[in-house]
Write a protein that holds these residues in place. Structure first.
Motif, mmCIF file in Angstrom:
data_model
loop_
_atom_site.group_PDB
_atom_site.id
_atom_site.type_symbol
_atom_site.label_atom_id
_atom_site.label_comp_id
_atom_site.label_asym_id
_atom_site.label_seq_id
_atom_site.Cartn_x
_atom_site.Cartn_y
_atom_site.Cartn_z
ATOM 1 N N ALA A 230 0.837 -1.220 -0.012
ATOM 2 C CA ALA A 230 -0.014 -0.036 -0.049
ATOM 3 C C ALA A 230 0.719 1.097 0.053
ATOM 4 O O ALA A 230 0.125 2.349 -0.211
ATOM 5 N N VAL A 231 2.290 1.083 0.174
ATOM 6 C CA VAL A 231 3.019 2.434 0.270
ATOM 7 C C VAL A 231 2.789 3.339 -0.787
ATOM 8 O O VAL A 231 3.011 4.502 -1.054
ATOM 9 N N PRO A 232 2.963 2.571 -2.146
ATOM 10 C CA PRO A 232 2.985 3.593 -3.257
ATOM 11 C C PRO A 232 1.899 3.962 -3.635
ATOM 12 O O PRO A 232 1.799 4.898 -4.680
ATOM 13 N N GLY A 233 0.853 3.687 -2.832
ATOM 14 C CA GLY A 233 -0.565 4.026 -3.130
ATOM 15 C C GLY A 233 -1.365 3.138 -3.915
ATOM 16 O O GLY A 233 -1.242 2.047 -4.061
ATOM 17 N N ASP A 234 -2.581 3.755 -4.552
ATOM 18 C CA ASP A 234 -3.425 2.673 -5.338
ATOM 19 C C ASP A 234 -2.894 1.921 -6.389
ATOM 20 O O ASP A 234 -2.315 2.772 -7.618
ATOM 21 N N LEU A 235 -2.561 0.663 -6.317
ATOM 22 C CA LEU A 235 -1.805 0.121 -7.586
ATOM 23 C C LEU A 235 -2.900 -0.777 -8.342
ATOM 24 O O LEU A 235 -2.446 -1.547 -9.481
ATOM 25 N N ALA A 236 -3.992 -0.442 -8.473
ATOM 26 C CA ALA A 236 -4.928 -1.317 -9.309
ATOM 27 C C ALA A 236 -4.803 -0.896 -10.572
ATOM 28 O O ALA A 236 -4.844 0.234 -11.185
ATOM 29 N N GLY A 237 -4.634 -2.049 -11.456
ATOM 30 C CA GLY A 237 -4.435 -1.780 -12.691
ATOM 31 C C GLY A 237 -3.068 -1.237 -13.203
ATOM 32 O O GLY A 237 -2.744 -1.176 -14.257
ATOM 33 N N ARG A 238 -2.021 -0.773 -12.127
ATOM 34 C CA ARG A 238 -0.785 -0.454 -12.641
ATOM 35 C C ARG A 238 0.389 -1.335 -12.833
ATOM 36 O O ARG A 238 0.378 -2.453 -12.202
ATOM 37 N N PRO A 239 1.215 -1.412 -13.534
ATOM 38 C CA PRO A 239 2.231 -2.177 -13.703
ATOM 39 C C PRO A 239 3.377 -1.749 -12.810
ATOM 40 O O PRO A 239 3.569 -0.850 -12.131
ATOM 41 N N VAL A 240 3.912 -2.996 -12.318
ATOM 42 C CA VAL A 240 4.681 -3.016 -11.176
ATOM 43 C C VAL A 240 5.857 -4.000 -11.432
ATOM 44 O O VAL A 240 5.775 -5.157 -11.794
ATOM 45 N N LEU A 241 7.112 -3.556 -11.209
ATOM 46 C CA LEU A 241 8.325 -4.291 -11.253
ATOM 47 C C LEU A 241 8.620 -5.004 -9.946
ATOM 48 O O LEU A 241 8.583 -4.065 -8.951
ATOM 49 N N GLU A 242 8.802 -6.083 -9.716
ATOM 50 C CA GLU A 242 9.250 -6.894 -8.431
ATOM 51 C C GLU A 242 10.653 -7.459 -8.674
ATOM 52 O O GLU A 242 10.438 -8.434 -9.491
ATOM 53 N N ILE A 243 11.642 -7.501 -7.881
ATOM 54 C CA ILE A 243 12.886 -8.045 -7.819
ATOM 55 C C ILE A 243 12.977 -8.868 -6.767
ATOM 56 O O ILE A 243 12.562 -8.731 -5.504
ATOM 57 N N GLY A 244 13.305 -10.175 -7.154
ATOM 58 C CA GLY A 244 13.426 -11.264 -6.189
ATOM 59 C C GLY A 244 12.255 -11.520 -5.368
ATOM 60 O O GLY A 244 12.267 -11.663 -4.135
ATOM 61 N N PRO A 245 11.019 -11.965 -6.173
ATOM 62 C CA PRO A 245 10.013 -12.249 -5.308
ATOM 63 C C PRO A 245 10.092 -13.576 -4.637
ATOM 64 O O PRO A 245 9.423 -13.495 -3.702
ATOM 65 N N GLY A 246 10.957 -14.432 -4.602
ATOM 66 C CA GLY A 246 11.188 -15.799 -4.065
ATOM 67 C C GLY A 246 9.690 -16.637 -4.200
ATOM 68 O O GLY A 246 9.251 -16.660 -5.223
ATOM 69 N N PRO A 247 9.279 -16.906 -3.178
ATOM 70 C CA PRO A 247 8.005 -18.063 -3.286
ATOM 71 C C PRO A 247 6.705 -16.923 -3.442
ATOM 72 O O PRO A 247 5.724 -17.722 -3.546
ATOM 73 N N GLY A 248 6.956 -15.787 -3.375
ATOM 74 C CA GLY A 248 5.712 -14.936 -3.883
ATOM 75 C C GLY A 248 4.872 -14.501 -2.536
ATOM 76 O O GLY A 248 3.814 -13.943 -2.877
ATOM 77 N N GLY A 249 5.526 -14.333 -1.522
ATOM 78 C CA GLY A 249 4.746 -13.600 -0.406
ATOM 79 C C GLY A 249 4.448 -12.101 -0.748
ATOM 80 O O GLY A 249 3.092 -11.843 -0.744
ATOM 81 N N LEU A 250 5.364 -11.205 -1.213
ATOM 82 C CA LEU A 250 4.890 -9.962 -1.689
ATOM 83 C C LEU A 250 4.164 -9.749 -2.773
ATOM 84 O O LEU A 250 3.336 -9.016 -3.057
ATOM 85 N N THR A 251 4.435 -10.626 -3.534
ATOM 86 C CA THR A 251 3.890 -10.830 -4.869
ATOM 87 C C THR A 251 2.465 -10.988 -4.817
ATOM 88 O O THR A 251 1.467 -10.355 -5.258
ATOM 89 N N ARG A 252 1.925 -11.747 -3.970
ATOM 90 C CA ARG A 252 0.558 -11.862 -3.579
ATOM 91 C C ARG A 252 -0.216 -10.747 -3.127
ATOM 92 O O ARG A 252 -1.160 -10.333 -3.678
ATOM 93 N N ALA A 253 0.484 -9.778 -2.088
ATOM 94 C CA ALA A 253 0.025 -8.871 -1.934
ATOM 95 C C ALA A 253 -0.180 -7.823 -2.898
ATOM 96 O O ALA A 253 -1.082 -7.129 -2.961
ATOM 97 N N LEU A 254 0.709 -7.739 -3.672
ATOM 98 C CA LEU A 254 0.853 -6.815 -5.032
ATOM 99 C C LEU A 254 -0.404 -7.190 -5.676
ATOM 100 O O LEU A 254 -1.083 -6.270 -6.400
ATOM 101 N N LEU A 255 -0.631 -8.634 -6.113
ATOM 102 C CA LEU A 255 -1.775 -9.011 -6.927
ATOM 103 C C LEU A 255 -3.085 -8.600 -6.368
ATOM 104 O O LEU A 255 -3.914 -8.398 -6.869
ATOM 105 N N ARG A 256 -3.018 -9.051 -4.819
ATOM 106 C CA ARG A 256 -4.429 -8.613 -4.292
ATOM 107 C C ARG A 256 -4.866 -7.189 -4.389
ATOM 108 O O ARG A 256 -5.948 -6.846 -4.535
#
Length: 272
Positions: A38-64
């Motif tokens: 939530a730190v960068p603001g509303d991410l709905a529909g926005r492109p996001v680059l994630e580095i080193g997602p590992g098993p996807g913990g933060l990835t899940r939050a970004l997708l949610r």
């Protein structure tokens, strides 16, 4: 999302463990991960680059949060877990196997993108310097929301005269706003690292006129590389720097940490 098993179960099923060599530490706290997303603001529909997602913990939050995520993962062991997320969020996640230091991030996107990442500790600083040293400004990224070791985060947001003020502070603040968004206790990670962590949020601002990022980078590298020495000694390796100091009224007997970000920008402008 409700059909996905808990991340701990995914890690156990795929036999994953955090790799020290890759600087990995896993986060499982869903509420904490949602706060980071939530730190960068509303991410709905926005492109996001994630580095080193590992098993996807933060990835899940970004997708949610509704983001369209492009994730770069070096660890092939994590790809099956990330593939499950691709299936659970059709059209929202693209996974690229590779080293983020070797990938042209801008080429992955047609529009401006945000960067949100729990950066692997061993490459975090190198990636940050690359993002901050872009010649084109404003950059293709709209913001950087990054997890660092707390001591690195403190260096990024430090002010002149403090013990943590150095090259990262100048590079992060000369044409950007850098702030400490939140602190993250070591106990939130599995396995717990030996140090505390923090989230830094950086947004680009106006580019100062007639200033070369390359020259500023050389100046700060030389000045803070020998921070205990006077500038007349530490900047000898930068052609014209000593004369430029005198031209803009900065005493060459001062040391690197006593110059403000504006001073370094003025010095780089004189040399540019």
């Amino acid at each position: 999302m409700s059909g996905l098993p808990p991340l701990r179960d995914v890690i156990a099923r795929h036999g994953l463990s955090a790799s020290k060599a890759l600087g990995q530490n896993f986060l499982f706290d869903e509420q904490l991960l949602d706060r980071i997303a939530a730190v960068p603001g509303d991410l709905a529909g926005r492109p996001v680059l994630e580095i080193g997602p590992g098993p996807g913990g933060l990835t899940r939050a970004l997708l949610r949060a509704g983001a369209k995520v492009t994730a770069i993962e070096r660890d092939a062991r994590c790809l099956p877990a990330l593939a499950e997320l691709e299936e659970a969020f059709p059209g929202q996640l693209t996974v690229i196997e590779g080293d983020a230091l070797d990938v042209d991030h801008d080429s992955l996107f047609d529009t401006p993108y945000a960067v949100v990442a729990n950066l692997p500790y061993n490459v975090g600083t190198a990636l940050l310097v690359d993002w901050l040293s872009a010649k084109a400004w404003p950059p293709a990224w709209t913001s950087l929301t990054l997890m660092f070791q707390r001591e690195v985060a403190d260096r990024i947001v430090a002010k002149e005269g403090s013990g943590t003020y150095g090259r990262l502070a100048v590079l992060a603040q000369w044409r950007s706003r850098a702030s400490l968004a939140m602190k993250v206790h070591r106990s939130a990670f599995t396995p717990p690292p030996k140090v505390m962590s923090a989230i830094v949020h950086i947004e680009p601002t106006t580019m100062p006129e007639k200033v070369s990022p390359t020259i500023l980078s050389r100046l700060t590298e030389a000045a803070f590389g020998q921070r205990r020495k006077m500038l007349r000694q530490s900047l000898k390796s930068v052609p014209g720097a000593i004369a430029a100091l005198e031209a803009i009224g900065i005493e060459p007997t001062r040391r690197a940490e006593t110059l403000s970000v504006a001073d370094y920008v003025a010095l780089a402008k004189e040399l540019s």
